[in-house]
Design an enzyme around this catalytic site. Sequence first.
Site, PDB file in Angstrom:
ATOM      1  CG  HIS A  83      -1.823   1.456   1.544  1.00  0.00           C
ATOM      2  ND1 HIS A  83      -3.103   1.414   0.636  1.00  0.00           N
ATOM      3  CD2 HIS A  83      -1.686   2.377   1.841  1.00  0.00           C
ATOM      4  CE1 HIS A  83      -3.350   2.631   0.756  1.00  0.00           C
ATOM      5  NE2 HIS A  83      -2.530   3.264   1.861  1.00  0.00           N
ATOM      6  CG  ASP A 162     -12.146   3.353   5.372  1.00  0.00           C
ATOM      7  OD1 ASP A 162     -11.587   4.174   6.152  1.00  0.00           O
ATOM      8  OD2 ASP A 162     -11.853   3.598   4.328  1.00  0.00           O
ATOM      9  NE  ARG A 169     -10.519   9.994   9.026  1.00  0.00           N
ATOM     10  CZ  ARG A 169      -9.504   9.164   8.147  1.00  0.00           C
ATOM     11  NH1 ARG A 169      -9.644   7.905   7.972  1.00  0.00           N
ATOM     12  NH2 ARG A 169      -8.245   9.705   7.956  1.00  0.00           N
ATOM     13  CB  SER A 184      -8.911   4.543   7.455  1.00  0.00           C
ATOM     14  OG  SER A 184      -9.058   4.795   6.041  1.00  0.00           O
ATOM     15  CE  LYS A 188      -9.118   1.765   3.202  1.00  0.00           C
ATOM     16  NZ  LYS A 188      -9.191   3.283   2.781  1.00  0.00           N
TER      17      LYS A 188
HETATM   18  N1  URA Z   1      -5.909   6.500   2.802  1.00  0.00           N
HETATM   19  C1  URA Z   1      -7.115   5.871   3.514  1.00  0.00           C
HETATM   20  O1  URA Z   1      -7.427   4.816   2.858  1.00  0.00           O
HETATM   21  N2  URA Z   1      -7.558   6.292   4.522  1.00  0.00           N
HETATM   22  C2  URA Z   1      -6.974   7.402   5.046  1.00  0.00           C
HETATM   23  O2  URA Z   1      -7.597   7.631   6.311  1.00  0.00           O
HETATM   24  C3  URA Z   1      -5.885   8.137   4.549  1.00  0.00           C
HETATM   25  C4  URA Z   1      -5.494   7.546   3.280  1.00  0.00           C
END
Ligand code: URA
Length: 435
Positions: A83, A162, A169, A184, A188
């Site tokens: 990621h 999320d 947010r 977050s 995932k």
């Molecule tokens: N990317 C995400 O998936 N979540 C965040 O909170 C910030 C960047």
Amino acid sequence: MTGINELLYKKRFGGELSKEEIHDFVSGVTQKRFADYQISAMLMAIAVNGMSDRETVDLTMEMAASGDMLDLSALSGVKADKHSTGGVGDTTSLVLAPLVACCGVKIAKMSGRGLGFTGGTLDKLESIPGFSVSMSTERFMQTVETLGIAIIGQTASLAPADKILYALRDVTATVDVKPLIVSSILSKKIAAGADVIVLDVKCGSGAMMRTYEDAADLAKAMVAIGNRTGRKFAALITDMNQPLGRYVGNALEVREALDILSGKTGGELKTVSLALGAQILRLSGVVATAAEGVELLEKKIASGEGLQKFADMVQNQGGDPEAVFDPTRLPTAEKIVEVRAEKSGYLTGVHTNLIGYAAKALGAGREKKEDEIDPAAGLVMHARLGDRIKTGDLLAQLHIGRLSRLEEARACLRDALVFGDAPAEKPPLIYGEIE
Ligand code: URA
Ligand code: CA
């Protein structure tokens, strides 16, 4: 079950929420039992009072479990994912994924689309004619087992909590809150099923984290929390004070990745891609050190195996595998416009986010999720930080098409490049490794 008012009261006064209380909060969010203003109040209370590591681990796992959790344990070998916190000209996944798959580590990757000034892996892959990023779970598992690599889109059932929290947010000034970012991103990745996850935390003018301190802080938190979830994590902190690759735009970035995989080109994009891939190999037990990992990945470039694996992935996902060996088959811009230096000096700074916005103005990115993009659009940067520039030197080529707003792109690019009279120090490319 604890009611939302009680939960809010506790967090408002800095209390530590128990595992059960976090479960009650996340399930209430997912099942839409709470109003947006109640959820928003909790986000703000977390922003103000923070969360312990234990709370962040529990929040991460509850968010991961809020939808489907992919169980890849039936597949043989190590399953890995990667990621990036997001950048410009940041195509490392397309370089490292096929190379790592050639070393026997399975790549089971769910990626996202680009938004704002950052690009997304799915948009890049879809620039390959015919390429599809959707696949049933059964076929995803089967492909990962037999071919060793699949890159698909995140399904709607991946960490739905999320999606709700992120949207709130965004409008309550609680995006840059560490436990919320960590949970977050990690939720995932954990729901997507990999055993080994390598994080590329970007730092600089084109990154969510502008300073090294903030990036290191986030990387340490993600690795510490991640390693408490039963998966193996590592992170690199890498530079985003200029686009990582020379090419910014979807088909253009695929082209640069193919040039690296075919051994035609090197540079910073290659160095960071191999460094991240080497971390995957190290965590997977294929090599003992990252240096050995880089060496092994270099061999997969030299032998042509990496490029062939990319072609196999493209074919398996409905794309034109010939485009991998002959990138002229990728979409190309109707017209290329050159931007040249109006005065001489040294390139001392790059507002990388503005380079991303220039590419977006050309049609390579989107402002809103629904916006259309042009796969051929984007730009090729010819100037790098620290370069001595003379009047008339080529700074960039703009690849323009039907969706391009050329004047806006030119203005973004002009504002993005900072010139000075004296050479400035070049930033490091890889700042550090967090384990
Ligand atoms: N990317 C995400 O998936 N979540 C965040 O909170 C910030 C960047
Ligand atoms: Ca990316």
